[in-house]
Design a protein around this motif. Structure first.
Motif, PDB file in Angstrom:
ATOM      1  N   ARG B  22      -9.286 -17.818  31.511  1.00 61.08           N
ATOM      2  CA  ARG B  22      -7.932 -17.922  32.079  1.00 61.08           C
ATOM      3  C   ARG B  22      -7.915 -18.858  33.282  1.00 61.08           C
ATOM      4  N   LEU B  23      -8.933 -18.698  34.109  1.00 65.04           N
ATOM      5  CA  LEU B  23      -9.013 -19.573  35.294  1.00 65.04           C
ATOM      6  C   LEU B  23      -9.216 -21.031  34.875  1.00 65.04           C
ATOM      7  N   ALA B  24     -10.074 -21.229  33.872  1.00 65.56           N
ATOM      8  CA  ALA B  24     -10.320 -22.591  33.374  1.00 65.56           C
ATOM      9  C   ALA B  24      -9.050 -23.194  32.789  1.00 65.56           C
ATOM     10  N   LEU B  25      -8.322 -22.368  32.031  1.00 65.54           N
ATOM     11  CA  LEU B  25      -7.062 -22.859  31.443  1.00 65.54           C
ATOM     12  C   LEU B  25      -6.025 -23.179  32.506  1.00 65.54           C
ATOM     13  N   SER B  26      -6.022 -22.373  33.570  1.00 70.15           N
ATOM     14  CA  SER B  26      -5.053 -22.640  34.642  1.00 70.15           C
ATOM     15  C   SER B  26      -5.411 -23.920  35.401  1.00 70.15           C
ATOM     16  N   GLN B  27      -6.685 -24.284  35.367  1.00 68.68           N
ATOM     17  CA  GLN B  27      -7.136 -25.474  36.094  1.00 68.68           C
ATOM     18  C   GLN B  27      -7.007 -26.748  35.268  1.00 68.68           C
ATOM     19  N   MET B  28      -7.338 -26.641  33.991  1.00 71.27           N
ATOM     20  CA  MET B  28      -7.396 -27.835  33.148  1.00 71.27           C
ATOM     21  C   MET B  28      -6.063 -28.096  32.439  1.00 71.27           C
ATOM     22  N   LYS B  29      -5.900 -29.359  32.069  1.00 74.27           N
ATOM     23  CA  LYS B  29      -4.629 -29.699  31.442  1.00 74.27           C
ATOM     24  C   LYS B  29      -4.644 -29.492  29.934  1.00 74.27           C
ATOM     25  N   ASN B  30      -5.827 -29.357  29.353  1.00 73.72           N
ATOM     26  CA  ASN B  30      -5.881 -29.102  27.908  1.00 73.72           C
ATOM     27  C   ASN B  30      -7.022 -28.123  27.604  1.00 73.72           C
ATOM     28  N   THR B  31      -6.932 -27.516  26.438  1.00 73.86           N
ATOM     29  CA  THR B  31      -7.886 -26.453  26.087  1.00 73.86           C
ATOM     30  C   THR B  31      -9.304 -26.983  25.842  1.00 73.86           C
ATOM     31  N   THR B  32      -9.402 -28.245  25.442  1.00 70.05           N
ATOM     32  CA  THR B  32     -10.739 -28.820  25.223  1.00 70.05           C
ATOM     33  C   THR B  32     -11.520 -28.849  26.530  1.00 70.05           C
ATOM     34  N   ASP B  33     -10.856 -29.330  27.574  1.00 70.71           N
ATOM     35  CA  ASP B  33     -11.516 -29.360  28.885  1.00 70.71           C
ATOM     36  C   ASP B  33     -11.793 -27.939  29.388  1.00 70.71           C
ATOM     37  N   ALA B  34     -10.875 -27.025  29.085  1.00 72.88           N
ATOM     38  CA  ALA B  34     -11.074 -25.632  29.495  1.00 72.88           C
ATOM     39  C   ALA B  34     -12.298 -25.036  28.797  1.00 72.88           C
ATOM     40  N   ASP B  35     -12.465 -25.362  27.514  1.00 72.30           N
ATOM     41  CA  ASP B  35     -13.634 -24.873  26.767  1.00 72.30           C
ATOM     42  C   ASP B  35     -14.926 -25.425  27.364  1.00 72.30           C
ATOM     43  N   ASP B  36     -14.895 -26.722  27.674  1.00 70.02           N
ATOM     44  CA  ASP B  36     -16.085 -27.358  28.256  1.00 70.02           C
ATOM     45  C   ASP B  36     -16.430 -26.709  29.594  1.00 70.02           C
ATOM     46  N   LEU B  37     -15.392 -26.480  30.382  1.00 67.33           N
ATOM     47  CA  LEU B  37     -15.608 -25.864  31.698  1.00 67.33           C
ATOM     48  C   LEU B  37     -16.175 -24.453  31.543  1.00 67.33           C
ATOM     49  N   PHE B  38     -15.645 -23.707  30.597  1.00 66.30           N
ATOM     50  CA  PHE B  38     -16.106 -22.344  30.318  1.00 66.30           C
ATOM     51  C   PHE B  38     -17.604 -22.347  29.988  1.00 66.30           C
ATOM     52  N   GLN B  39     -17.998 -23.238  29.094  1.00 65.33           N
ATOM     53  CA  GLN B  39     -19.412 -23.298  28.692  1.00 65.33           C
ATOM     54  C   GLN B  39     -20.298 -23.732  29.858  1.00 65.33           C
ATOM     55  N   GLU B  40     -19.830 -24.731  30.579  1.00 62.29           N
ATOM     56  CA  GLU B  40     -20.635 -25.263  31.699  1.00 62.29           C
ATOM     57  C   GLU B  40     -20.909 -24.167  32.741  1.00 62.29           C
ATOM     58  N   VAL B  41     -19.878 -23.383  33.022  1.00 59.37           N
ATOM     59  CA  VAL B  41     -20.026 -22.334  34.038  1.00 59.37           C
ATOM     60  C   VAL B  41     -21.074 -21.311  33.611  1.00 59.37           C
ATOM     61  N   PHE B  42     -21.027 -20.863  32.362  1.00 56.94           N
ATOM     62  CA  PHE B  42     -21.981 -19.834  31.933  1.00 56.94           C
ATOM     63  C   PHE B  42     -23.397 -20.397  31.749  1.00 56.94           C
TER      64      PHE B  42
END
Lengths: 215, 166
Positions: B22-42
């Motif tokens: 949710r935080l990644a989605l609120s930060q990024m403009k598209n879901t692809t970037d949100a997915d990348d951010l999610f993976q990078e964080v974990f």
């Protein structure tokens, strides 16, 4: 109004869930990363090294290297200085000895001992007398041999005197240089003691620092 | 005394996947970037998991790293100067067999805000963190966070009124 909007935002956001597919992929990526880290840490563990995570290993290695460099630098400086001084002093002493010996010899002899020996007659010249008749040679042999023996004795005496004078001159120069050496050695010892004390203190301090860090 | 549950990255994913997403989605403009951010964080969490002592620490760490990674993402030249015209589609046959979260008006308005305001609004209203906690997590002063909140609210008001008037 604003409160209502924010509640709406919360409701909207709470409907979002991380997709299962993404979670599965992320877990796979995490497992790969864990394996990679385990592989990277394995050689360190087998080598018996401390883990980098403790923060000690990262800190201690540069510190130990710095201490080593300082110790080597200090000792190199010390030994280099001592060596230079010894060489220059010994060179000066040798030159002084040689000059003194030459001066004494010239004063006492007036001429070099080789010249005296040449004046008294040489074995080569004596061999030239064999060309005369046997009788004359027999007559001349005795006084010639006596004269030769005398001249050889004189030459020996002259050489001994020269050697004595060289020894005396050398001795005087050696005494002077001995005193100089003693003074230099005392000074050297004092400096060495001072340096060693400093090094000891420094090593103790570094050791204490490392021990505290490891603890 | 109950035995403490061992903290592992996989358990952290199970526990905080939704929060990070949710935080990644609120930060990024598209879901692809949100997915990348999610993976990078974990994936980053793997090398730090041993330093974290409790689940609260893990949560704080995840929020901080997600916000920082998003900042880094927007700091890059390409991401600063190039914008997608449309949300990239997710295709079932590429393995990404999940759908886009449905876009609601308030959430859409929040996503229109600049990134620094987005994170503040999300953390304050959705994660229910205090101003002091947000300041600590984002490495800013409390006064800065307060002023960002104020500006974000003003901008949201403007965006939503505009939308309603249309």
């Amino acid at each position: 109004m604003e409160q209502g909007r924010m509640e709406q935002y919360n409701r909207e956001t709470s409907q979002i869930h991380a997709p299962e597919e993404l979670i599965r992929k992320t877990k796979e990526a995490v497992r790969e990363e864990e394996q990679r880290i385990a592989r990277a840490e394995l050689p360190q563990k087998t080598a018996g090294k401390r883990s980098c995570r403790s923060g000690v290993y990262r800190w201690a290695l540069p510190a130990a290297a710095a201490v080593l460099v300082i110790l080597i630098g200090t000792s190199g400086l010390f030994f280099g200085r001592g060596k230079d001084r010894t060489l220059s002093e010994s060179a000066a002493d040798t030159a002084a000895n040689e000059t003194a010996a030459e001066n004494d010899m010239e004063l006492q002899l007036g001429a070099p001992p080789e010249a005296a020996a040449a004046d008294a007659g040489t074995p080569i010249e004596r061999d030239g007398s064999h060309d005369t008749a046997e009788e004359a040679a027999a007559k001349e042999k005795m006084p010639a041999a006596a004269a030769e023996a005398d001249s050889l004795r004189e030459a020996d005496v002259v050489q001994e005197d020269a050697a004595d004078s060289v020894q005396t001159a050398g001795g005087r120069a050696t005494e002077n240089s001995q005193a100089k050496n003693d003074f230099a050695e005392e000074k050297n010892m004092e400096e060495t003691d001072g340096l060693l004390r400093c090094l000891k203190k420094f090593a103790e301090m570094a050791y204490r620092l490392l021990a505290e860090t490891v603890r | 005394m109950p035995k403490e549950e061992k903290i592992t990255t996989e358990k952290a994913i199970d526990r905080y996947a939704d929060m990070v997403y949710r935080l990644a989605l609120s930060q990024m403009k598209n879901t692809t970037d949100a997915d990348d951010l999610f993976q990078e964080v974990f994936v980053r969490l793997v090398s730090h998991i041993q330093e974290l002592e409790s689940w609260e620490h893990v949560k704080a760490w995840l929020i901080r790293v997600t916000v920082n990674c998003a900042k880094k993402h927007f700091g890059q030249y390409w991401n600063k100067n190039v914008d997608f015209l449309e949300e990239p589609e997710r295709l079932a046959d590429t393995g990404g067999a999940y759908e886009l979260p449905e876009e609601h008006p308030v959430r859409a308005a929040v996503r229109e805000l600049p990134p620094k305001y987005r994170s503040v609004i999300h953390l304050y209203y959705f994660e229910e963190l205090t101003v002091a906690e947000i300041a600590r997590l984002t490495g800013q002063k409390e006064a800065t966070v307060k002023s960002q909140m104020h500006r974000a609210r003003e901008m949201l008001k403007g965006l939503l009124n505009e939308e309603h008037s249309l």
